[in-house]
Design an enzyme around this catalytic site. Sequence first.
Site, PDB file in Angstrom:
ATOM      1  N   CYS A   1      13.531  -3.069   2.078  1.00 44.35           N
ATOM      2  CA  CYS A   1      13.278  -3.687   1.024  1.00 44.35           C
ATOM      3  C   CYS A   1      13.857  -3.196  -0.287  1.00 44.35           C
ATOM      4  O   CYS A   1      13.697  -1.955  -0.631  1.00 44.35           O
ATOM      5  CB  CYS A   1      11.707  -3.696   0.792  1.00 44.35           C
ATOM      6  SG  CYS A   1      11.013  -4.479  -0.573  1.00 44.35           S
TER       7      CYS A   1
ATOM      8  N   CYS B   1       0.829  -1.128  -0.047  1.00 45.71           N
ATOM      9  CA  CYS B   1       0.258  -0.013  -0.096  1.00 45.71           C
ATOM     10  C   CYS B   1       0.894   1.433   0.190  1.00 45.71           C
ATOM     11  O   CYS B   1       2.062   1.033   0.108  1.00 45.71           O
ATOM     12  CB  CYS B   1      -0.947   0.042   1.239  1.00 45.71           C
ATOM     13  SG  CYS B   1      -1.832  -1.439   1.702  1.00 45.71           S
TER      14      CYS B   1
ATOM     15  N   CYS C   1      13.785 -12.562  -1.002  1.00 48.53           N
ATOM     16  CA  CYS C   1      13.061 -12.996  -2.205  1.00 48.53           C
ATOM     17  C   CYS C   1      14.258 -13.426  -3.135  1.00 48.53           C
ATOM     18  O   CYS C   1      14.104 -14.212  -4.237  1.00 48.53           O
ATOM     19  CB  CYS C   1      12.317 -11.887  -2.883  1.00 48.53           C
ATOM     20  SG  CYS C   1      13.011 -10.397  -3.450  1.00 48.53           S
TER      21      CYS C   1
ATOM     22  N   CYS D   1      16.860  -6.216   3.059  1.00 51.42           N
ATOM     23  CA  CYS D   1      16.249  -7.551   3.060  1.00 51.42           C
ATOM     24  C   CYS D   1      16.373  -7.991   1.639  1.00 51.42           C
ATOM     25  O   CYS D   1      15.992  -7.350   0.471  1.00 51.42           O
ATOM     26  CB  CYS D   1      14.758  -7.371   3.197  1.00 51.42           C
ATOM     27  SG  CYS D   1      13.677  -9.024   3.201  1.00 51.42           S
TER      28      CYS D   1
ATOM     29  N   CYS E   1       7.967 -13.793  -0.239  1.00 52.23           N
ATOM     30  CA  CYS E   1       8.120 -12.891   0.521  1.00 52.23           C
ATOM     31  C   CYS E   1       6.731 -13.000   1.575  1.00 52.23           C
ATOM     32  O   CYS E   1       5.547 -13.212   1.001  1.00 52.23           O
ATOM     33  CB  CYS E   1       8.069 -11.472  -0.122  1.00 52.23           C
ATOM     34  SG  CYS E   1       8.035 -10.037   0.970  1.00 52.23           S
TER      35      CYS E   1
END
Length: 499
Positions: free
Chosen positions: A269, A8, A488, A485, A416
């Site tokens: 991220c 979001c 993934c 991070c 993720c």
Amino acid sequence: DMELHEACGVFGVLAKEPCVKIAEVIYHGLIGLQHRGQESAGMIISDGTTMKEIKGMGLVSHIMTDEMMDRLSGGKLGIGHTRYSTQGASDLANCQPISTETFRGRIALAHNGQLINKDHLRNQLLSQDIKLTTESDSEIILKILAAIMLKYSNYDPESADWMKVIEEFMNQSVLSYSFIMMTRDRLYGVRDPYGNRPLCIGRFHAEGDTTRTMGWILSSESSPFLSISAKLWREVQPGEIVCLHLSDNGDENLISHPNQNCTNKLASCLFEYVYFSRSDTILENQMVYSVRFRCGQLLAIKAPVYNADLVSCIPNSSTPAALGYSIQSTIPYVQVLIRNTYVGRTFIQPNHQTRQSSIKRKFGLLTENILGKKIILIDDSIVRGNTIIPLIQALKSAGAKEIHIRVASPPVRHPCFMGIDIPTQDELIANKVASLTQLAKKLDADSVEYLSYQDLLLAVQNDMYFTDCFIIKGIGDNSHRRGYCSACFTGEYPVSLDW
């Protein structure tokens, strides 16, 4: 690949001047964050006493019509939200912002991210007979905050304040969220201790007078700031709680409350750089566009294509990488695909069938640029392959001689659990083949090469530097705590996932 889903966008504003139209500022802020979610949107504003809201399914401009906006006239502060559902069904009940009554009055919340321990927290609330009406983990945050405030108010009402309440919540759940909480007269901006989800502070000023502060902003990205005559003040630091409030004389106050227990290694991220954030957004004191451009340059060095006629891309987030590849390789950049901006990003669609039908309407072909050409096609990422396969087929049908795919990020191989819709390893196309040669065959491309993880980090960290505005009292110099991070890509998650 335009198939990833990010949770979001959140936006909040507190006005210093009575002439500021809060609802209008939030509207333009959400338009600037529309790329982060197109499923639903809403806003809640407060005049210092009561709250009013509008929410609905669809794009911001479809929901917030003139008639609806007239209902939100006035107000001194407010929050807005644009959503894609990673948790909770795609329906009106799960639209944000959400609100609830507490011992200290009504609060509202706009949340970006996904709680990794949501099941534990949900069971904790249910064991206390606290009712949950939605499937969203955002409601879990809201109800836990209300429950903690009630506990503090019962035992020590004089010292009960929202800063302490929020810090206790952060100790219970460390990933993954940035959220804005609103009381009747205050905004609280909160970023998780790992810094996984972005949040920044902006200051907006009077037209033509940058010295006159009109108010303060909290936002997932800095991308909306230009449209509302605002400037980036700084990012909210990992583990930090920022409080914006109006004093009795109308002056604004900005209070920073670092979480003293925040000693984690950072896990920002990386896909904010690869895809999610708009290219003009500033992250870690650098423009996202510049990082993507450097990715393209590195890709040209490490994965060249000889005797190619042109470099192109799947627009729009891969355009900077394509330009970087073109300049580094001295092969001209030429458009071969035109994106229909009114269809919406296919990765923000809530199901596979909707995504597939959107892809066919999303792109047009510049056939004169394609016929007989050896094309280097740059993409920001390949996840499932649902976008790139039909596009390669279309380009070959239009007469492309060769198509060489170059991807400006590493292969996505792992799911993720922190706000991106990569549910299972089986869905990921990188896990369906044993080699890049097999992947090229599966895509019907002449070759495929990825940017390595090490080169992605190099592109991200190349121009990064820290200034005084990034050193928060109580936290100190954060430069040693930089980290990302990479779950993934590498399967290394920031925390242990016991479940």
